[in-house]
Design a protein around this motif. Sequence first.
Motif, PDB file in Angstrom:
ATOM      1  N   UNK A 107       0.811  -1.150  -0.031  1.00  0.00           N
ATOM      2  CA  UNK A 107       0.019   0.009  -0.201  1.00  0.00           C
ATOM      3  C   UNK A 107       0.928   1.340  -0.050  1.00  0.00           C
ATOM      4  N   UNK A 108       0.362   2.393  -0.562  1.00  0.00           N
ATOM      5  CA  UNK A 108       0.982   3.711  -0.310  1.00  0.00           C
ATOM      6  C   UNK A 108       1.117   4.333   0.921  1.00  0.00           C
ATOM      7  N   UNK A 109       0.299   4.010   1.697  1.00  0.00           N
ATOM      8  CA  UNK A 109       0.013   4.497   3.085  1.00  0.00           C
ATOM      9  C   UNK A 109       0.512   3.572   4.048  1.00  0.00           C
ATOM     10  N   UNK A 110       1.043   2.358   3.714  1.00  0.00           N
ATOM     11  CA  UNK A 110       1.314   1.538   4.991  1.00  0.00           C
ATOM     12  C   UNK A 110       2.428   0.602   4.616  1.00  0.00           C
ATOM     13  N   UNK A 111       2.609  -0.521   5.624  1.00  0.00           N
ATOM     14  CA  UNK A 111       3.816  -1.346   5.399  1.00  0.00           C
ATOM     15  C   UNK A 111       3.140  -2.456   4.314  1.00  0.00           C
ATOM     16  N   UNK A 112       4.009  -3.029   3.590  1.00  0.00           N
ATOM     17  CA  UNK A 112       3.590  -4.306   2.806  1.00  0.00           C
ATOM     18  C   UNK A 112       3.375  -5.271   3.617  1.00  0.00           C
ATOM     19  N   UNK A 113       2.532  -6.281   3.113  1.00  0.00           N
ATOM     20  CA  UNK A 113       2.152  -7.479   3.867  1.00  0.00           C
ATOM     21  C   UNK A 113       1.820  -8.712   2.833  1.00  0.00           C
ATOM     22  N   UNK A 114       1.858  -9.969   3.139  1.00  0.00           N
ATOM     23  CA  UNK A 114       1.738 -11.087   2.460  1.00  0.00           C
ATOM     24  C   UNK A 114       0.132 -11.539   2.464  1.00  0.00           C
ATOM     25  N   UNK A 115      -0.288 -11.869   1.510  1.00  0.00           N
ATOM     26  CA  UNK A 115      -1.707 -12.470   1.556  1.00  0.00           C
ATOM     27  C   UNK A 115      -1.851 -13.628   0.529  1.00  0.00           C
ATOM     28  N   UNK A 116      -2.732 -14.404   0.742  1.00  0.00           N
ATOM     29  CA  UNK A 116      -2.981 -15.660   0.014  1.00  0.00           C
ATOM     30  C   UNK A 116      -4.271 -15.511  -0.706  1.00  0.00           C
ATOM     31  N   UNK A 117      -4.819 -15.526  -1.946  1.00  0.00           N
ATOM     32  CA  UNK A 117      -6.181 -15.398  -2.485  1.00  0.00           C
ATOM     33  C   UNK A 117      -6.147 -16.276  -3.497  1.00  0.00           C
ATOM     34  N   UNK A 118      -7.614 -16.658  -4.017  1.00  0.00           N
ATOM     35  CA  UNK A 118      -7.958 -17.744  -5.004  1.00  0.00           C
ATOM     36  C   UNK A 118      -8.759 -16.687  -5.829  1.00  0.00           C
ATOM     37  N   UNK A 119      -8.400 -16.784  -7.123  1.00  0.00           N
ATOM     38  CA  UNK A 119      -9.356 -15.667  -8.120  1.00  0.00           C
ATOM     39  C   UNK A 119      -9.558 -16.694  -9.429  1.00  0.00           C
ATOM     40  N   UNK A 120     -10.393 -16.518 -10.176  1.00  0.00           N
ATOM     41  CA  UNK A 120     -10.568 -16.943 -11.488  1.00  0.00           C
ATOM     42  C   UNK A 120     -10.008 -16.217 -12.590  1.00  0.00           C
ATOM     43  N   UNK A 121      -9.219 -16.827 -13.302  1.00  0.00           N
ATOM     44  CA  UNK A 121      -8.466 -16.148 -14.313  1.00  0.00           C
ATOM     45  C   UNK A 121      -8.729 -16.904 -15.661  1.00  0.00           C
ATOM     46  N   UNK A 122      -8.923 -16.103 -16.783  1.00  0.00           N
ATOM     47  CA  UNK A 122      -9.273 -16.722 -18.031  1.00  0.00           C
ATOM     48  C   UNK A 122      -8.076 -17.475 -18.498  1.00  0.00           C
ATOM     49  N   UNK A 123      -7.944 -18.580 -19.297  1.00  0.00           N
ATOM     50  CA  UNK A 123      -6.805 -19.415 -19.767  1.00  0.00           C
ATOM     51  C   UNK A 123      -6.182 -18.344 -20.723  1.00  0.00           C
ATOM     52  N   UNK A 124      -6.862 -17.658 -21.536  1.00  0.00           N
ATOM     53  CA  UNK A 124      -6.103 -16.680 -22.443  1.00  0.00           C
ATOM     54  C   UNK A 124      -5.398 -15.804 -21.710  1.00  0.00           C
TER      55      UNK A 124
END
Length: 364
Positions: A107-124
């Motif tokens: 973030x521009x106004x805070x410290x960096x952090x790690x996160x794990x997410x799952x998101x749908x991505x098109x094969x293309x």
Amino acid sequence: MTIATGPPLPTHHTPVALARGFLTGGVVGTALAALVVGGIVESVPLFVSGLVLPAVHGLLFFLAGMPRRAREAAVAPRTALAMIESLEAVGGESSDIPVRFDLTVAPDDGPAYRVEITQDINLVDLSDYRPRGVVVVQYPPDLPWRVRIVKRPTPEWEGRVASARLDSAPGTARVAAPPEGCVFGFVVLLGLLLGAVVVVLLFRADLVGRDDTAKSPSAARPSASSTSSTTVVSSASGTVALGPDRSFLGKGELDRAVGSLTRGGDARAALTAVVRERLLSVVFSPTGTQTPGFDPRALPYDRFPALVEEATTTLGVHFPRTWQIIADRLTGSLTIRVVVTGAEGMASLEANGQGKVVRRAPAR
């Protein structure tokens, strides 16, 4: 490392969250109990309520959450740069497949952090995402773990992506949704149990009544306090019907009924006699004929309760619906049969003129 990205992270231990969990557990327990009890006592309204209640609860829960979702939608999400630490496709057979990302969000106004997410991505578009690549993400200000990758960022953010150089955040800076915790789980379980108990207690009489009907008639003999009965006698037959509070397995009931049909000392021979819970039917031999018959007063009535008990408990009919005793002497010696019917089929046992069992035919 502390992530200071807004207000304190919400937990499931707030009174509102606990009350919501208790209510949800109660609805689930009530619905399940209504389905089970409704099926046992054969109550269609109760069974249907078990299906409708979760749907109504879900609708009310959705409507109650609309103001909160509207407030959340009114808050502009934060936009930041993030670096892909790793990615892995976790399944899917369509053009959009779920991909698990491990990201470092800066973030521009805070410290960096790690996160794990799952998101749908098109094969293309999957080839556009690679480890150490920089992407644009958005997340609610007070929910830093709810990160979504922006697939088509604005030109300004595209320019920042092209020139960005990000360092990986340490694993200690990982954020995630707060766990529900033991208290929340206990409250949900408590609501589920209480909901089920309430339904069982409300319909306890129906459940106990059904259990009583499943017992052998001799183990649940009705009271003989009522004297209501109907007697019909003709030259060929006679019937005696008892009131709803009496049973022919009660002490002395059959003796009195047979006495009323044979007019006391009138020794009329019978071809058949059929005894049910509250109905006695006797077919008499025609007067002046030599057809086989028997004296209905000589039947071993004191053995009838034990015969019914044995037939309803030892022949494989676990929930007897009907039973009847048939005595006849059409040919040969006197035969007494006890026939029981239930969900498992029909079963019977046969006894001689003294009431001793000589043959059994279990349900098949």
